[in-house]
Write an enzyme that holds these catalytic residues in place. Structure first.
Site, PDB file in Angstrom:
ATOM      1  CG  ASP A  67       2.986  -1.182  -6.215  1.00 38.92           C
ATOM      2  OD1 ASP A  67       3.871  -1.270  -5.344  1.00 38.92           O
ATOM      3  OD2 ASP A  67       1.892  -0.634  -6.013  1.00 38.92           O
ATOM      4  CG  ASN A 136      -7.169   6.761  -6.710  1.00 36.07           C
ATOM      5  OD1 ASN A 136      -6.748   5.810  -6.052  1.00 36.07           O
ATOM      6  ND2 ASN A 136      -6.631   7.137  -7.851  1.00 36.07           N
ATOM      7  CG  HIS A 138      -4.292   3.420  -5.854  1.00 34.72           C
ATOM      8  ND1 HIS A 138      -3.971   4.728  -6.120  1.00 34.72           N
ATOM      9  CD2 HIS A 138      -3.389   2.992  -4.956  1.00 34.72           C
ATOM     10  CE1 HIS A 138      -2.913   5.069  -5.399  1.00 34.72           C
ATOM     11  NE2 HIS A 138      -2.542   4.030  -4.691  1.00 34.72           N
ATOM     12  CD  GLU A 143      -3.957   5.172 -10.080  1.00 32.82           C
ATOM     13  OE1 GLU A 143      -4.792   5.187  -9.160  1.00 32.82           O
ATOM     14  OE2 GLU A 143      -2.985   5.945 -10.115  1.00 32.82           O
TER      15      GLU A 143
HETATM   16  C1  GLP Z   1       0.827   3.849  -3.323  1.00 35.92           C
HETATM   17  C2  GLP Z   1       1.230   2.381  -3.523  1.00 35.92           C
HETATM   18  C3  GLP Z   1       0.225   1.474  -2.894  1.00 35.92           C
HETATM   19  C4  GLP Z   1      -0.119   2.038  -1.531  1.00 35.92           C
HETATM   20  C5  GLP Z   1      -0.959   3.280  -1.719  1.00 35.92           C
HETATM   21  C6  GLP Z   1      -1.226   4.045  -0.447  1.00 35.92           C
HETATM   22  O1  GLP Z   1       0.806   4.584  -4.483  1.00 35.92           O
HETATM   23  N1  GLP Z   1       1.451   1.973  -4.860  1.00 35.92           N
HETATM   24  O2  GLP Z   1       0.723   0.147  -2.818  1.00 35.92           O
HETATM   25  O3  GLP Z   1      -0.846   1.120  -0.779  1.00 35.92           O
HETATM   26  O4  GLP Z   1      -0.425   4.107  -2.725  1.00 35.92           O
HETATM   27  O5  GLP Z   1      -0.056   4.693  -0.032  1.00 35.92           O
HETATM   28  P1  GLP Z   1       0.148   5.338   1.405  1.00 35.92           P
HETATM   29  O6  GLP Z   1       0.214   4.202   2.365  1.00 35.92           O
HETATM   30  O7  GLP Z   1       1.453   6.077   1.316  1.00 35.92           O
HETATM   31  O8  GLP Z   1      -1.001   6.222   1.648  1.00 35.92           O
END
Ligand code: GLP
Length: 245
Positions: A67, A136, A138, A143
């Site tokens: 992303d 959440n 995702h 989402e």
């Molecule tokens: C982000 C990214 C995801 C990531 C997730 C968890 O928003 N877009 O690809 O896996 O949220 O992030 P983190 O590893 O910082 O908890």
């Protein structure tokens, strides 16, 4: 799903990196799906160490990132482009034209989604997709409520995701409202998935993933339908009530 729990985040990072490195050695032309966020940074650190000390080469590796924020320039340290440069690409021998990240500055983001999907078809399928888990549920930026049949698309970020990611920005208003993300169907096309889960703030999401229903309200739940998923979770995501032996 194959679940491995590790005593610490460091152990999780080492385990993940040695798995990825082994896969690269088995197939130097591997196509990797990469994630950003805090969770995989330790793994990237270990991969860089491994590249330096053991000489694991990325010369023939292709990567696709999950992303990118819409409206954030590549030079902005908060872009996922900059994240990948900082945490991995500038330290290894990967060819830059083999690293793909959606262009969040495209004048036509919808067209960019179609182009990204075409690139995935041309160079894919992804052999090994690394995923983090949003609090959440995702995956990528898919989402809750995202269709399981979605391909790469534009997404409006939820308030909770913007709040969670605001730790990287000066303040909440600076967090982009939209992103381009590989869809759930695009992710599910990967031959193998490695999901990394770390930190007490992921406890609830992890429990829901393991014990909840498969539902578009909890995007990561689709992973239960994938034939080859490995989960690496560190001790901090485990409730005393849900320790997995
Ligand atoms: C982000 C990214 C995801 C990531 C997730 C968890 O928003 N877009 O690809 O896996 O949220 O992030 P983190 O590893 O910082 O908890």
């Amino acid at each position: 799903m194959d679940i491995i729990t590790t005593p610490s985040y460091e152990a999780l990072s080492k385990e993940a990196a040695s798995y990825v490195s082994r896969k690269i050695q088995e197939n130097p032309h591997i196509v990797l799906g990469l994630a950003t966020g805090s969770t995989p940074t330790g793994m990237y650190e270990q991969l860089i160490k491994d590249h330096i000390t053991s000489g694991t080469s990325y010369r023939h590796v292709t990567t696709f990132n999950l992303d990118e924020y819409v409206g954030v320039r590549k030079e902005n340290p908060n872009s996922y482009y900059a994240f990948m440069e900082k945490h991995l690409f500038q330290h290894i021998d990967i060819q830059h034209n083999s690293t793909f990240i959606p262009d969040g500055m495209s004048a036509d983001p919808q067209k960019e989604c179609n182009i990204y999907e075409q690139k995935l078809r041309k160079h894919g399928p992804i052999d090994l997709q690394i995923l983090g888990l949003g609090a959440n549920g995702h995956i990528g930026f898919n989402e809750p409520g995202t269709s399981f049949s979605s391909s790469t698309h534009i997404v409006e970020l939820t308030d909770s995701t913007r709040k969670a990611n605001s730790r990287f920005f000066k303040d909440l208003e600076d967090v982009p409202t939209h992103a381009i993300t590989m869809g759930i169907a695009s992710i599910m096309e990967a031959k193998e998935i490695l999901l990394l889960v770390a930190g007490a703030n992921k406890r609830q999401a992890y429990e829901q993933l393991l014990y909840g229903e498969i539902s578009e309200d909890f995007p990561a739940s689709i992973l239960k339908k994938h034939p080859c998923v490995k989960i690496l979770a560190d001790q901090s995501v485990l409730d005393t009530s849900s320790i997995i032996a």
